[in-house]
Enzyme design. Structure first.
Site, PDB file in Angstrom:
ATOM      1  N   ARG A 232      32.398  40.527  40.162  1.00 40.87           N
ATOM      2  CA  ARG A 232      31.635  39.272  40.553  1.00 40.87           C
ATOM      3  C   ARG A 232      30.121  39.738  40.624  1.00 40.87           C
ATOM      4  NH1 ARG A 232      34.651  34.980  42.883  1.00 40.87           N
ATOM      5  NH2 ARG A 232      36.498  34.702  41.485  1.00 40.87           N
TER       6      ARG A 232
ATOM      7  N   ARG B 121      27.140  33.897  42.767  1.00 42.47           N
ATOM      8  CA  ARG B 121      26.163  33.023  43.545  1.00 42.47           C
ATOM      9  C   ARG B 121      25.146  33.765  44.561  1.00 42.47           C
ATOM     10  NH1 ARG B 121      30.410  29.172  45.799  1.00 42.47           N
ATOM     11  NH2 ARG B 121      31.616  30.774  45.303  1.00 42.47           N
TER      12      ARG B 121
ATOM     13  N   ARG C 189      23.093  27.824  37.389  1.00 42.85           N
ATOM     14  CA  ARG C 189      24.248  27.050  37.476  1.00 42.85           C
ATOM     15  C   ARG C 189      23.847  25.643  38.179  1.00 42.85           C
ATOM     16  NH1 ARG C 189      28.489  24.716  38.300  1.00 42.85           N
ATOM     17  NH2 ARG C 189      30.339  25.423  39.465  1.00 42.85           N
TER      18      ARG C 189
ATOM     19  N   ASP D 142      35.495  33.229  32.922  1.00 44.21           N
ATOM     20  CA  ASP D 142      36.408  33.144  34.148  1.00 44.21           C
ATOM     21  C   ASP D 142      37.817  33.523  33.454  1.00 44.21           C
ATOM     22  OD1 ASP D 142      36.469  32.596  37.113  1.00 44.21           O
ATOM     23  OD2 ASP D 142      38.279  31.240  36.042  1.00 44.21           O
TER      24      ASP D 142
ATOM     25  N   TYR E 150      47.935  29.582  39.225  1.00 42.55           N
ATOM     26  CA  TYR E 150      47.037  28.494  38.984  1.00 42.55           C
ATOM     27  C   TYR E 150      47.529  27.187  38.506  1.00 42.55           C
ATOM     28  CZ  TYR E 150      43.291  31.251  40.992  1.00 42.55           C
ATOM     29  OH  TYR E 150      42.386  32.139  41.896  1.00 42.55           O
TER      30      TYR E 150
HETATM   31  O1  1CP Z   1      30.523  38.937  37.307  1.00 46.17           O
HETATM   32  C1  1CP Z   1      31.735  38.818  37.025  1.00 46.17           C
HETATM   33  O2  1CP Z   1      32.615  39.601  37.563  1.00 46.17           O
HETATM   34  C2  1CP Z   1      32.489  38.141  35.709  1.00 46.17           C
HETATM   35  C3  1CP Z   1      32.676  36.920  35.887  1.00 46.17           C
HETATM   36  C4  1CP Z   1      33.853  36.517  36.583  1.00 46.17           C
HETATM   37  C5  1CP Z   1      35.298  37.145  36.567  1.00 46.17           C
HETATM   38  C6  1CP Z   1      35.494  38.484  36.155  1.00 46.17           C
HETATM   39  C7  1CP Z   1      34.111  35.261  37.219  1.00 46.17           C
HETATM   40  C8  1CP Z   1      33.082  34.195  37.239  1.00 46.17           C
HETATM   41  N1  1CP Z   1      35.408  35.182  37.489  1.00 46.17           N
HETATM   42  C9  1CP Z   1      35.952  36.153  37.391  1.00 46.17           C
HETATM   43  C10 1CP Z   1      37.418  36.363  37.434  1.00 46.17           C
HETATM   44  C11 1CP Z   1      38.486  35.574  38.273  1.00 46.17           C
HETATM   45  N2  1CP Z   1      38.363  34.212  38.323  1.00 46.17           N
HETATM   46  C12 1CP Z   1      39.435  36.062  39.236  1.00 46.17           C
HETATM   47  C13 1CP Z   1      39.823  37.552  39.063  1.00 46.17           C
HETATM   48  C14 1CP Z   1      38.989  38.262  39.950  1.00 46.17           C
HETATM   49  C15 1CP Z   1      39.410  37.822  41.437  1.00 46.17           C
HETATM   50  O3  1CP Z   1      39.992  37.739  42.165  1.00 46.17           O
HETATM   51  O4  1CP Z   1      37.984  37.253  41.931  1.00 46.17           O
HETATM   52  C16 1CP Z   1      39.967  34.920  39.876  1.00 46.17           C
HETATM   53  C17 1CP Z   1      41.101  34.929  40.535  1.00 46.17           C
HETATM   54  C18 1CP Z   1      39.372  33.698  39.314  1.00 46.17           C
HETATM   55  C19 1CP Z   1      39.501  32.313  39.647  1.00 46.17           C
HETATM   56  C20 1CP Z   1      38.470  31.899  40.229  1.00 46.17           C
HETATM   57  N3  1CP Z   1      37.293  31.352  39.647  1.00 46.17           N
HETATM   58  C21 1CP Z   1      38.022  31.656  41.741  1.00 46.17           C
HETATM   59  C22 1CP Z   1      38.883  32.209  42.853  1.00 46.17           C
HETATM   60  C23 1CP Z   1      39.484  31.060  43.407  1.00 46.17           C
HETATM   61  C24 1CP Z   1      40.696  31.465  44.437  1.00 46.17           C
HETATM   62  O5  1CP Z   1      42.104  31.250  44.203  1.00 46.17           O
HETATM   63  O6  1CP Z   1      40.250  31.910  45.481  1.00 46.17           O
HETATM   64  C25 1CP Z   1      36.771  31.032  41.687  1.00 46.17           C
HETATM   65  C26 1CP Z   1      35.954  30.855  42.885  1.00 46.17           C
HETATM   66  C27 1CP Z   1      36.480  30.975  40.339  1.00 46.17           C
HETATM   67  C28 1CP Z   1      35.025  30.399  39.958  1.00 46.17           C
HETATM   68  C29 1CP Z   1      33.967  31.626  39.456  1.00 46.17           C
HETATM   69  N4  1CP Z   1      34.302  32.344  38.615  1.00 46.17           N
HETATM   70  C30 1CP Z   1      33.339  33.080  38.301  1.00 46.17           C
HETATM   71  C31 1CP Z   1      32.140  32.785  39.326  1.00 46.17           C
HETATM   72  C32 1CP Z   1      30.739  33.431  39.287  1.00 46.17           C
HETATM   73  C33 1CP Z   1      32.793  31.671  39.980  1.00 46.17           C
HETATM   74  C34 1CP Z   1      32.097  31.092  40.988  1.00 46.17           C
HETATM   75  C35 1CP Z   1      31.507  29.658  40.197  1.00 46.17           C
HETATM   76  C36 1CP Z   1      30.528  28.891  40.861  1.00 46.17           C
HETATM   77  O7  1CP Z   1      29.308  29.097  40.299  1.00 46.17           O
HETATM   78  O8  1CP Z   1      30.852  27.655  41.196  1.00 46.17           O
END
Ligand code: 1CP
Length: 343
Positions: A27, A31, A40, A76, A151
């Site tokens: 990540r 944010r 965003r 994502d 999910y």
């Molecule tokens: O910078 C990076 O790492 C690249 C982008 C990236 C990656 C690799 C994002 C952007 N998401 C992910 C992977 C991801 N997404 C995972 C695997 C890694 C981890 O566990 O963090 C998972 C489980 C998700 C699912 C997801 N998408 C969540 C988690 C929800 C939960 O179950 O707790 C969330 C919050 C998102 C949204 C998301 N994805 C990425 C970002 C920056 C965000 C936040 C979105 C926003 O701006 O509102």
């Protein structure tokens, strides 16, 4: 003048000697960055990753701002699912939310196949743009079948994965059909990212730690073996990451994967002492970044000292960066990792 290509991260993935320990952060685009928050505001999450220039900009930003040794494509794990019939949205502050959860064998049979060139051409275009612009390796990625299924079945984030495991135990043939569909999707999606120019790939199995070893072996390991065997034919390094999955390390070490990503619960020493002989990545607790610099430095040193005992080590956090962490803290940490480990 473009900078020479920095391949330190790729060398570490292959367990070759490196001049210093490479570092990137899960990540790293997100944010905690004011620039990310500004972009965003203008787009929905999926729009950001599907406009190639925006995707490339957001991917590049942490490389320029933090000085990390690898970029990770901005998308994502849910991105490809929209194209096989899953109605998914990313809700701010929650995560992925699914309007049509998968609950029966019929729901599984309705899922389509991913055709990356037709369905995600903008993501592949972003990979090509980034390859022109970056002087560090680009990591492509995908979600692993169990984590994606969690999910799809629960309808959103979950604490206990009760419905997911319920389907797994009650309808094993539907479960295995779902794993195969998601496994095939993961393979074609990652192969397309690699063909477009990704230098390495990470498979995120964030929530698979909810299973014990026996169930992992029965319900998940076969599809992971299939995915990793397929990816092996591309020759690029493959990283496998999960949270709270320390009890599965022996199982993971048997899979044909190059690098294992550890969360903060399992030390590098304990993984190696249990016979894990893959390259390792991790694993500072991401919440520690709210502590004093002295504490951060001390804990980072402890991890680096263990990591450096053998070739094949990449510094990272044990999970993604939280939104309330300061950019300066990550800049300082990145410089520290490079300076402390340079020989
Ligand atoms: O910078 C990076 O790492 C690249 C982008 C990236 C990656 C690799 C994002 C952007 N998401 C992910 C992977 C991801 N997404 C995972 C695997 C890694 C981890 O566990 O963090 C998972 C489980 C998700 C699912 C997801 N998408 C969540 C988690 C929800 C939960 O179950 O707790 C969330 C919050 C998102 C949204 C998301 N994805 C990425 C970002 C920056 C965000 C936040 C979105 C926003 O701006 O509102």
């Amino acid at each position: 003048m473009s900078k020479p290509f920095n391949d330190v991260f790729l060398k570490a993935c292959r367990k070759e000697k490196t001049p210093y320990v490479p570092v990137w952060y899960m990540r790293q685009a997100g944010r905690y960055q004011p620039e990310y928050r500004a972009i965003r505001q203008k787009y929905s999450f999926f729009e950001m990753s599907e406009i190639p220039e925006v995707c490339a900009e957001v991917t590049r930003l942490p490389v320029e701002q933090l000085g990390v040794d690898a970029a990770i494509l901005f998308a994502d794990i849910m991105t490809p699912l929209k194209h096989i019939g899953v109605d998914v949205e990313i809700k701010s502050g929650i995560g992925p939310v699914i309007a049509n959860p998968i609950r029966t064998e019929q729901d599984v049979s309705r899922l389509g196949e991913l055709d990356p060139e037709a369905h995600v051409p903008t993501i592949l275009e972003a990979v090509k743009i980034l390859n022109q612009q970056l002087s560090v390796p680009l990591i492509g990625f995908a979600g692993a079948p169990f984590t994606l299924a969690s999910y799809m079945i629960e309808g959103g984030p979950s604490k206990n994965y009760h419905k997911t495991k319920g389907l797994m135990y009650a309808a094993p043939s539907a479960w295995h059909a779902l794993m195969q569909k998601l496994g095939d999707m993961t393979v074609v999606y990652l192969k397309a990212q690699i063909a477009a120019g990704a230098h390495a790939v990470q498979v995120f199995d964030s929530w698979v730690g909810a299973l014990n070893e026996q169930d992992y072996r029965t319900y998940v390991a076969p599809i992971m073996r299939y995915i990793f065997n397929e990816l092996r034919t591309t020759g690029v390094p493959v990283i496998y990451f999960g949270i709270g999955a320390g009890h599965l390390l022996e199982e993971w070490n048997r899979l044909p994967v190059d690098v294992i990503g550890l969360d903060w619960r399992t030390s590098i020493h304990s993984a190696r002492s249990r016979g894990v002989d893959k390259a390792l990545q991790g694993n500072l607790d991401p919440s520690l970044l709210l502590g004093s610099w002295e504490l951060i430095e001390q804990r980072a040193k402890e991890i680096l000292d263990q990591g450096m005992e053998q070739p094949g080590y990449i510094f990272n956090l044990g999970h993604g960066i939280f939104p309330d962490v300061k950019v300066e803290t990550l800049q300082k940490l990145t410089s520290f990792v490079h300076e402390y480990t340079s020989r």
